[in-house]
Motif scaffolding. Structure first.
Motif, mmCIF file in Angstrom:
data_model
loop_
_atom_site.group_PDB
_atom_site.id
_atom_site.type_symbol
_atom_site.label_atom_id
_atom_site.label_comp_id
_atom_site.label_asym_id
_atom_site.label_seq_id
_atom_site.Cartn_x
_atom_site.Cartn_y
_atom_site.Cartn_z
ATOM 1 N N THR A 398 5.552 11.655 -2.708
ATOM 2 C CA THR A 398 4.852 12.842 -2.227
ATOM 3 C C THR A 398 5.852 13.782 -1.569
ATOM 4 N N GLU A 399 5.363 14.938 -1.102
ATOM 5 C CA GLU A 399 6.228 15.941 -0.513
ATOM 6 C C GLU A 399 6.461 15.726 0.979
ATOM 7 N N ILE A 400 5.764 14.771 1.583
ATOM 8 C CA ILE A 400 5.861 14.557 3.030
ATOM 9 C C ILE A 400 6.096 13.073 3.316
ATOM 10 N N PRO A 401 6.615 12.721 4.510
ATOM 11 C CA PRO A 401 6.760 11.299 4.868
ATOM 12 C C PRO A 401 5.402 10.616 4.931
ATOM 13 N N GLN A 402 5.375 9.337 4.575
ATOM 14 C CA GLN A 402 4.137 8.558 4.570
ATOM 15 C C GLN A 402 4.335 7.292 5.406
ATOM 16 N N THR A 403 3.337 7.010 6.243
ATOM 17 C CA THR A 403 3.323 5.765 7.015
ATOM 18 C C THR A 403 2.352 4.810 6.360
ATOM 19 N N PHE A 404 2.839 3.643 5.930
ATOM 20 C CA PHE A 404 2.022 2.672 5.202
ATOM 21 C C PHE A 404 1.732 1.453 6.078
ATOM 22 N N SER A 405 0.499 0.970 5.955
ATOM 23 C CA SER A 405 0.105 -0.312 6.553
ATOM 24 C C SER A 405 0.077 -1.345 5.442
ATOM 25 N N LEU A 406 0.793 -2.454 5.639
ATOM 26 C CA LEU A 406 0.924 -3.473 4.607
ATOM 27 C C LEU A 406 -0.024 -4.633 4.866
ATOM 28 N N SER A 407 -0.581 -5.172 3.799
ATOM 29 C CA SER A 407 -1.460 -6.338 3.893
ATOM 30 C C SER A 407 -1.350 -7.139 2.610
ATOM 31 N N VAL A 408 -1.878 -8.371 2.627
ATOM 32 C CA VAL A 408 -1.834 -9.234 1.461
ATOM 33 C C VAL A 408 -3.133 -10.008 1.370
ATOM 34 N N GLU A 409 -3.577 -10.288 0.154
ATOM 35 C CA GLU A 409 -4.802 -11.053 -0.043
ATOM 36 C C GLU A 409 -4.637 -11.942 -1.268
ATOM 37 N N GLY A 410 -5.588 -12.860 -1.419
ATOM 38 C CA GLY A 410 -5.558 -13.760 -2.562
ATOM 39 C C GLY A 410 -5.750 -15.212 -2.182
ATOM 40 N N LEU A 411 -5.418 -15.558 -0.915
ATOM 41 C CA LEU A 411 -5.614 -16.906 -0.385
ATOM 42 C C LEU A 411 -6.214 -16.807 1.008
ATOM 43 N N ASP A 412 -7.048 -17.769 1.369
ATOM 44 C CA ASP A 412 -7.687 -17.741 2.679
ATOM 45 C C ASP A 412 -6.640 -17.858 3.779
ATOM 46 N N GLY A 413 -6.693 -16.918 4.710
ATOM 47 C CA GLY A 413 -5.797 -16.968 5.856
ATOM 48 C C GLY A 413 -4.389 -16.510 5.587
ATOM 49 N N ILE A 414 -4.099 -16.000 4.412
ATOM 50 C CA ILE A 414 -2.742 -15.549 4.103
ATOM 51 C C ILE A 414 -2.419 -14.305 4.927
ATOM 52 N N ARG A 415 -1.147 -14.203 5.401
ATOM 53 C CA ARG A 415 -0.771 -13.097 6.264
ATOM 54 C C ARG A 415 0.704 -12.760 6.077
ATOM 55 N N ILE A 416 1.058 -11.573 6.552
ATOM 56 C CA ILE A 416 2.452 -11.125 6.536
ATOM 57 C C ILE A 416 3.034 -11.347 7.923
ATOM 58 N N LEU A 417 4.166 -12.037 8.003
ATOM 59 C CA LEU A 417 4.788 -12.337 9.284
ATOM 60 C C LEU A 417 5.743 -11.233 9.735
ATOM 61 N N THR A 418 6.296 -10.496 8.806
ATOM 62 C CA THR A 418 7.224 -9.405 9.144
ATOM 63 C C THR A 418 6.435 -8.133 9.447
ATOM 64 N N ASP A 419 7.148 -7.030 9.647
ATOM 65 C CA ASP A 419 6.510 -5.755 10.005
ATOM 66 C C ASP A 419 5.465 -5.370 8.962
ATOM 67 N N THR A 420 4.316 -4.935 9.440
ATOM 68 C CA THR A 420 3.229 -4.528 8.548
ATOM 69 C C THR A 420 3.016 -3.020 8.546
ATOM 70 N N GLN A 421 3.924 -2.312 9.197
ATOM 71 C CA GLN A 421 3.832 -0.844 9.195
ATOM 72 C C GLN A 421 5.221 -0.274 8.961
ATOM 73 N N VAL A 422 5.307 0.652 8.036
ATOM 74 C CA VAL A 422 6.597 1.238 7.683
ATOM 75 C C VAL A 422 6.409 2.711 7.344
ATOM 76 N N THR A 423 7.361 3.545 7.765
ATOM 77 C CA THR A 423 7.342 4.976 7.460
ATOM 78 C C THR A 423 8.447 5.268 6.445
ATOM 79 N N ILE A 424 8.057 5.908 5.353
ATOM 80 C CA ILE A 424 8.995 6.187 4.255
ATOM 81 C C ILE A 424 9.045 7.696 4.034
ATOM 82 N N ASP A 425 10.254 8.243 4.029
ATOM 83 C CA ASP A 425 10.428 9.682 3.847
ATOM 84 C C ASP A 425 10.072 10.096 2.423
ATOM 85 N N SER A 426 9.866 11.393 2.257
ATOM 86 C CA SER A 426 9.561 11.937 0.931
ATOM 87 C C SER A 426 10.719 11.661 -0.025
#
Length: 475
Positions: A398-426
């Motif tokens: 896109t033309e502007i920076p985007q802040t993303f929230s990360l998640s995962v699914e597919g198994l009960d109780g599965i989770r991400i241990l590292t950072d779940t929020q990241v900002t990526i420039d255009s």
């Protein structure tokens, strides 16, 4: 039985050795300068409108901005292509391929219907050539004056006119070169950097290159580009058929041609409507005589139609001695607009337009991929859960920076241990080391499908996802 004695006619001009006398034939004749006469009429007005419209687009669009960014900008160092608020990347090459196919079949489709109208009204070579010719006519005068000026000995007036013409040609060429490079190097920065000598060497090289190319092609070579350099002139006949509507002379009406007084009717002197004035030849930018039939040099500009119609009006004859018509109509047959070839080109054209529009409409301005760490299938952490390591690659298109929230699914109780929020420039493509864990009891088999999600907090409509595999111990 009688035998025939073969007889050979001997030409006294032949050499005594019996070999035929041959003349030297030059493979390339020297160019004869074409002095095209200015003409007015319907098709010239259409061309004037199309030329001004296209030139306006070319010189104006480079200055337009959208949300502070250039409306059209091909940023080669960053490998980004900004078009009307959308950003494309090399991975979108398939769209470029589709657009090129659309352009090709669009040209084929139009050619089967109306011949070389592209060449006559919209080709860049035609656009700039007619602009240069207009400048030449304003400074040096009409056709006869230009011919006399070129034959006249050097004088102060001749040097002044020639210098003025070439100076204006060079100015137009320089503006053309600056504008073209402005689509790759923001035009406001380019103008300042060029004239303050702050631009890099490549900018000066390409501006100079396109300036010289424009000056030579439109000012000096002109019809030579169409006749010898453009491949379209060579393969256009493949797309023509007896139903193609092209600029043609009607010999059944015009022949035999000959001069006569205006008050004399053609049938009274056994002549056709053509008075052999030569106006159609004098206005032709490629110097052909349309009365000789279809020629590959004809660019379909229809200036000969305007010139001939003007003469017909003066003679009180019906217009249309030279007109857009088909071979079938000239022979008194019916002509079909739609035919198998037209349907074929039209079907491919419509299909490609639909595909490209669909791809652009459904295109997500971002991308995410997940790569498993192949070095270790899995490991146990301090909590007794099974861990897998991944590298998430997220691209923000896109033309502007985007802040993303990360998640995962597919198994009960599965989770991400590292950072779940990241900002990526255009335009950035970020690689994120990511660790995921899950309880051993939640793993039904050794190889399980999971899905990573990236939800933009900046733009709620931007959602990315990608599949991967989670590996655990054999049950």
């Amino acid at each position: 039985m009688s035998k025939e004695i073969p007889v050979k006619q001997v030409d006294p001009s032949e050499p005594s050795d019996g070999k035929p006398k041959t003349d030297t034939i030059e493979l390339y004749a020297s160019r004869k300068k074409i002095y095209a006469k200015e003409v007015t009429g319907l098709f010239q007005r259409i061309r004037t409108f199309s030329l001004l419209f296209l030139l306006g687009m070319y010189f104006l669009f480079v200055w337009l901005t959208l949300d502070g960014a250039p409306l059209i900008h091909f940023d080669l160092p960053a490998r980004e292509f900004h078009l009307y608020g959308a950003t494309f990347y090399p991975k979108d090459f398939i769209l470029l391929s589709g657009m090129l196919i659309i352009a090709a079949f669009g040209l084929f489709f139009i050619t089967t219907l109306f011949g070389r109208v592209w060449c006559g009204y919209t080709c860049p070579q035609t656009v700039w050539t007619f602009i240069f010719m207009w400048v030449e006519e304003r400074i040096e005068g009409n056709r006869n004056k230009r011919m006399k000026l070129d034959k006249a000995p050097n004088s102060a007036q001749k040097v002044f006119k020639k210098s003025a013409k070439h100076t204006i040609w060079l100015i137009i060429s320089l503006l053309t070169g600056l504008t073209f490079i402005g689509y790759f190097y923001p035009i406001r920065e380019l103008i300042v950097d060029i004239f303050t000598f702050q631009a890099n060497g490549w900018a000066y090289f390409w501006v100079a290159f396109f300036t010289v190319a424009t000056y030579l092609n439109a000012g000096w070579m002109r019809e030579q580009v169409c006749l010898y350099m453009c491949p379209y002139a060579r393969f256009q006949s493949v797309m023509f058929d007896p139903n193609t509507r092209i600029v043609s002379y009607d010999p059944s009406r015009g022949e035999p041609r000959g001069a006569r007084k205006k008050s004399v009717k053609p049938e009274e002197v056994g002549l056709g409507d053509c008075i052999d004035c030569g106006q159609c030849v004098q206005v032709c930018p490629t110097g052909i005589d349309i009365r000789d039939g279809l020629q590959y040099e004809c660019i379909g500009c229809a200036l000969c139609i305007d010139a001939c119609d003007e003469i017909m009006d003066k003679m009180n004859y019906p217009r249309g001695l030279i007109r857009y018509t088909t071979e079938n109509e000239l022979e008194g047959k019916s002509s079909k607009l739609l035919r198998p070839r037209t349907f074929g080109y039209g079907a491919v054209l419509a299909t490609m337009i639909g595909v490209v529009v669909f791809v652009i409409a459904t295109r997500v301005p971002g991308q995410m991929d997940a790569l498993r760490d192949r070095g270790a299938l899995f490991s146990f952490n301090g909590q007794g859960n099974i861990e897998n390591s991944y590298t998430l690659k997220i691209a923000n298109m896109t033309e502007i920076p985007q802040t993303f929230s990360l998640s995962v699914e597919g198994l009960d109780g599965i989770r991400i241990l590292t950072d779940t929020q990241v900002t990526i420039d255009s335009g950035e493509n970020r690689s994120l080391p990511t660790v995921v864990d899950v309880s051993p009891e939640a793993i039904p088999q050794s190889n399980n499908e999971i899905i990573f999600h990236a939800q933009s907090e900046t733009d709620a409509s931007l959602k990315l996802e990608t599949e991967s595999r989670f590996v655990g111990p054999t049950q």
